[in-house]
Write a protein that holds these residues in place. Structure first.
Motif, short mmCIF file in Angstrom:
data_model
loop_
_atom_site.label_atom_id
_atom_site.label_comp_id
_atom_site.label_asym_id
_atom_site.label_seq_id
_atom_site.Cartn_x
_atom_site.Cartn_y
_atom_site.Cartn_z
N MET A 1 0.57 -1.27 -0.04
CA MET A 1 -0.11 0.06 -0.09
C MET A 1 0.95 1.18 -0.05
O MET A 1 1.90 1.33 0.85
N LYS A 2 0.62 2.22 -0.97
CA LYS A 2 1.31 3.39 -1.01
C LYS A 2 0.64 4.52 -0.01
O LYS A 2 -0.37 4.09 0.55
N THR A 5 -2.34 6.37 -0.94
CA THR A 5 -3.49 5.55 -0.50
C THR A 5 -3.94 5.86 0.96
O THR A 5 -5.09 6.02 1.42
N GLU A 93 6.34 1.70 -0.18
CA GLU A 93 4.99 0.95 -0.13
C GLU A 93 5.00 0.20 1.12
O GLU A 93 6.22 -0.51 1.42
N ALA A 112 1.06 -8.60 1.83
CA ALA A 112 1.60 -8.72 0.63
C ALA A 112 1.22 -7.42 -0.31
O ALA A 112 0.68 -7.22 -1.37
N GLY A 113 0.99 -6.45 0.73
CA GLY A 113 0.83 -5.21 0.01
C GLY A 113 -0.53 -4.61 -0.13
O GLY A 113 -1.03 -3.67 -0.62
N ILE A 114 -1.42 -5.46 0.36
CA ILE A 114 -2.79 -5.29 0.07
C ILE A 114 -3.67 -5.31 1.55
O ILE A 114 -3.78 -6.17 2.34
N PRO A 115 -4.21 -3.77 2.03
CA PRO A 115 -4.86 -3.94 3.11
C PRO A 115 -6.08 -4.44 3.20
O PRO A 115 -6.85 -4.59 2.00
N ASN A 116 -6.46 -5.43 4.21
CA ASN A 116 -7.76 -6.06 4.25
C ASN A 116 -8.72 -5.15 4.87
O ASN A 116 -8.68 -5.11 6.28
N LEU A 117 -9.92 -4.72 4.20
CA LEU A 117 -10.82 -3.93 4.78
C LEU A 117 -12.08 -4.52 4.90
O LEU A 117 -12.88 -3.85 4.92
N GLU B 81 -9.28 -12.24 -2.74
CA GLU B 81 -8.14 -12.09 -2.32
C GLU B 81 -7.38 -12.79 -3.49
O GLU B 81 -6.23 -12.23 -4.05
N LEU B 84 -6.94 -10.53 -6.48
CA LEU B 84 -5.77 -9.31 -6.21
C LEU B 84 -4.35 -9.95 -5.99
O LEU B 84 -3.53 -9.07 -6.52
N LYS B 85 -4.31 -11.22 -5.62
CA LYS B 85 -2.91 -11.72 -5.71
C LYS B 85 -2.42 -11.92 -6.99
O LYS B 85 -1.31 -11.58 -7.33
N LYS B 88 -1.23 -8.41 -8.21
CA LYS B 88 0.03 -8.18 -7.51
C LYS B 88 1.25 -9.01 -8.38
O LYS B 88 2.25 -8.22 -8.53
N GLU B 93 0.24 -1.20 -11.62
CA GLU B 93 0.59 0.08 -10.96
C GLU B 93 -0.29 0.53 -9.83
O GLU B 93 0.08 0.95 -8.77
N GLY B 94 -1.53 -0.01 -10.07
CA GLY B 94 -2.41 0.78 -9.10
C GLY B 94 -2.36 0.05 -7.76
O GLY B 94 -1.77 -1.05 -7.62
N ASP B 95 -2.78 0.86 -6.80
CA ASP B 95 -2.67 0.26 -5.29
C ASP B 95 -4.08 -0.52 -5.21
O ASP B 95 -5.23 -0.12 -5.58
N LEU B 96 -4.14 -1.44 -4.36
CA LEU B 96 -5.17 -2.49 -4.19
C LEU B 96 -5.74 -2.66 -3.01
O LEU B 96 -4.98 -2.59 -2.08
N LEU B 97 -6.94 -2.65 -2.63
CA LEU B 97 -7.68 -2.93 -1.39
C LEU B 97 -8.48 -3.97 -1.45
O LEU B 97 -9.30 -4.25 -2.61
#
Lengths: 125, 273
Positions: A1-2, A5, A93, A112-117, B81, B84-85, B88, B93-97
């Protein structure tokens, strides 16, 4: 996550949370990736950002990058500062860590760089 | 047409296998890219500017790569998930949630210059848990989305509604949340190429963009009734030039690829063959 964000993210989807901003950030792994410098985009984003939140978040994860505590007024002409801002916003990141809601202390894990919301059924407002 | 949303909730349906399938099947990829391009076009972003976009249900980031190519910065949200994996792995380039868009969009007011979504909205029309109420989930999506869009920003959703009740539900919830705009149907004459877009606008009602493949829908005024009595156009002599031209026109209306009309159209071979 940047950090871009993080600066725009809140936890107001949680039940009972009014503002939910800024989320506290705890970083275990931080990665520096490269991203093309786009001055126009940085200039466009600065008014949308919460400067103090950005400086705090960058310091919390150990990449403060000597950002000034107050944003100087004529930042548009200071290319060195803009490049620093770009680095903090787009290139730092958080890979593993946590985001913490300031009101409920609910923890959102980052893996893995992805926040879990994702919310539990009883947390949906 | 198969409807995966009837099989399982999205976070379960899009497991590792399905996620891989989604990014390797060239037919699926092409449809996704085409839809994403059309969505970006309908967003009508200011030219020559880097915009911050939100991709709702970004999946493996196929639609995101379209906005990357147009030079925009994007954030993606998805409930699966596994998808999203894959995104990745593809190093988008986009940030993922990872999040459920039916619970709302968790961004600060005025963040985005536009939002789009490719084949996601139909998933929200189903109740996958006993606590799910489609109308309520759609409303919380639209109301929080409206809050995090900037001034005069648009949101475009390409989706596959199952029936007219679903389109009504979606459009009415979007209006209730405060959006202007409505439904746009590309290639309405064709069952296969037909595509539904929900075009939502903020800040005042503006004319809807034109749909593709609808040039012939307008009926021109004619004073002569005789034209009607001549019988239907399909009574043309088969294989005649007129018959071929009419057939090609029909294919074009359905959005199929058709060769141009030239002076050679419908002309017999010279006989040397």
């Amino acid at each position: 996550m940047k950090l871009l964000t993080h600066n725009l993210l809140s936890s107001k989807c949680l039940k009972g949370v009014k503002v939910g901003y800024p989320l506290r950030i705890v970083a275990k792994d931080v990665k520096i990736s490269e991203s093309e410098y786009n001055m126009e985009f940085v200039l466009k984003m600065i008014p949308k950002l919460d400067w103090k939140v950005l400086v705090n978040a960058a310091e919390q994860i150990g990449h403060g990058n000597n950002l000034p505590i107050e944003l100087i007024e004529d930042y548009e002409d200071d290319e060195e500062l803009l490049k620093k801002i770009h680095h903090v916003l787009m290139e730092v990141e958080v890979i593993n860590g946590e985001l913490i809601c300031p009101e409920t202390q609910r923890i959102f894990p980052i893996s893995a760089g992805i926040p879990n919301l994702l919310l539990n059924e009883d947390e949906v407002s | 047409m198969s409807r995966p949303e009837h099989l399982a909730p999205p976070e379960i349906f899009y497991n590792d296998d399905e996620a891989r399938k989604y990014t390797q099947n060239s037919r699926m990829i092409n449809i996704q890219l085409e839809m994403a391009e059309r969505c970006l076009e309908l967003l009508m972003l200011p030219e020559e500017q880097t915009c911050l976009l939100l991709d709702l249900g970004c999946g493996s980031g196929l639609s995101g790569s379209v906005s990357e190519e147009s030079g925009h910065v994007w954030f993606g949200m998805d409930i699966s998930e596994s998808m999203l994996k894959v995104a990745k792995e593809r190093e988008v380039e986009g940030d993922l949630l990872l999040g459920d868009i039916g619970n709302g969009i968790p961004f600060q007011p005025g963040t985005f210059d536009g939002a789009y979504s490719v084949s996601t909205l139909q998933w929200l029309c189903n109740a996958d848990k006993s606590s799910h109420k489609p109308a309520k989930r759609l409303y919380s999506l639209f109301s929080t989305l409206l809050a995090c869009l900037g001034r005069n920003a648009r949101a475009v959703f390409q989706f596959y509604p199952e029936n007219v009740y679903q389109t009504d539900l979606v459009v009415s919830q979007a209006r209730k949340a405060g959006f202007f705009g409505g439904l746009l149907v590309d290639f309405p004459d064709s069952t296969k190429a037909k595509k539904y877009f929900l075009v939502l606008m903020t800040g005042g009602a503006m004319p809807m963009p034109a749909a593709l493949g609808t040039d012939n829908l307008q009926i021109n005024y004619t004073s002569k009734r005789e034209k009607m009595t001549k019988g239907r156009a399909s009574k043309l002599v088969k294989k005649s030039r007129e018959w071929i031209l009419e057939k090609k026109e029909r294919r074009r209306r359905q959005g199929k690829t058709t060769r141009e009309d030239t002076k050679y159209t419908g002309r017999a071979r010279s006989g040397r063959f």
